[in-house]
Scaffold this motif. Structure first.
Motif, PDB file in Angstrom:
ATOM      1  N   CYS A   9       0.866  -1.183   0.000  1.00 15.36           N
ATOM      2  CA  CYS A   9       0.000   0.000   0.000  1.00 15.36           C
ATOM      3  C   CYS A   9       0.907   1.239   0.000  1.00 15.36           C
ATOM      4  O   CYS A   9       1.766   1.375   0.871  1.00 15.36           O
ATOM      5  CB  CYS A   9      -0.891  -0.003   1.240  1.00 15.36           C
ATOM      6  SG  CYS A   9      -1.834   1.518   1.453  1.00 15.36           S
ATOM      7  N   CYS A  11       0.102   4.124   0.770  1.00 17.20           N
ATOM      8  CA  CYS A  11      -0.271   5.044   1.851  1.00 17.20           C
ATOM      9  C   CYS A  11       0.330   4.614   3.192  1.00 17.20           C
ATOM     10  O   CYS A  11       1.043   5.388   3.821  1.00 17.20           O
ATOM     11  CB  CYS A  11      -1.792   5.116   1.920  1.00 17.20           C
ATOM     12  SG  CYS A  11      -2.400   6.322   3.075  1.00 17.20           S
ATOM     13  N   CYS A  12       0.080   3.371   3.629  1.00 18.28           N
ATOM     14  CA  CYS A  12       0.544   2.934   4.954  1.00 18.28           C
ATOM     15  C   CYS A  12       1.758   2.017   4.883  1.00 18.28           C
ATOM     16  O   CYS A  12       2.371   1.727   5.900  1.00 18.28           O
ATOM     17  CB  CYS A  12      -0.586   2.260   5.724  1.00 18.28           C
ATOM     18  SG  CYS A  12      -1.072   0.649   5.071  1.00 18.28           S
ATOM     19  N   CYS A  50      -4.533   0.284   0.058  1.00 13.47           N
ATOM     20  CA  CYS A  50      -5.293  -0.814   0.674  1.00 13.47           C
ATOM     21  C   CYS A  50      -6.702  -0.331   1.038  1.00 13.47           C
ATOM     22  O   CYS A  50      -6.973   0.871   1.091  1.00 13.47           O
ATOM     23  CB  CYS A  50      -4.554  -1.371   1.890  1.00 13.47           C
ATOM     24  SG  CYS A  50      -4.608  -0.346   3.373  1.00 13.47           S
ATOM     25  N   CYS A  53      -6.959   2.178   4.075  1.00 14.81           N
ATOM     26  CA  CYS A  53      -6.504   3.536   3.775  1.00 14.81           C
ATOM     27  C   CYS A  53      -7.511   4.243   2.874  1.00 14.81           C
ATOM     28  O   CYS A  53      -7.799   5.435   3.060  1.00 14.81           O
ATOM     29  CB  CYS A  53      -5.131   3.523   3.114  1.00 14.81           C
ATOM     30  SG  CYS A  53      -3.789   3.086   4.243  1.00 14.81           S
TER      31      CYS A  53
HETATM   32 ZN   LIG Z   1      -2.818   1.155   3.488  1.00 14.19          ZN
END
Ligand SMILES: [Zn+2]
Length: 73
Positions: A9, A11-12, A50, A53
């Protein structure tokens, strides 16, 4: 984000679960070719996000996205 056979992912940073080369959880793949009326004209961007997120991000929307149940899969 793909690194070799691994998918993360953006983002995270979580690594997405795979079994025998198949993702066992769903992921939101973004690909955008920016056009003339943007400040990124001529650039392309691609990312994987994901489900958690994406949900967290959509929760910040002023107007939530339209959602519906698909009757034909
Ligand atoms: Zn994520």
């Amino acid at each position: 984000m793909r690194k070799g056979t691994h998918i993360y992912c953006n983002c995270c940073g979580k690594e997405m679960m795979q079994k025998n080369g198949m993702l066992t959880e769903d992921i939101y793949h973004i690909k955008k070719d920016w056009g003339y009326f943007s400040e990124k004209d001529g650039f392309s961007q691609e990312a994987d996000v994901c489900e958690k997120c994406l949900s967290d991000w959509m929760d910040t929307f002023r107007y939530p996205p339209d959602s519906w149940e698909r009757t034909e899969l």
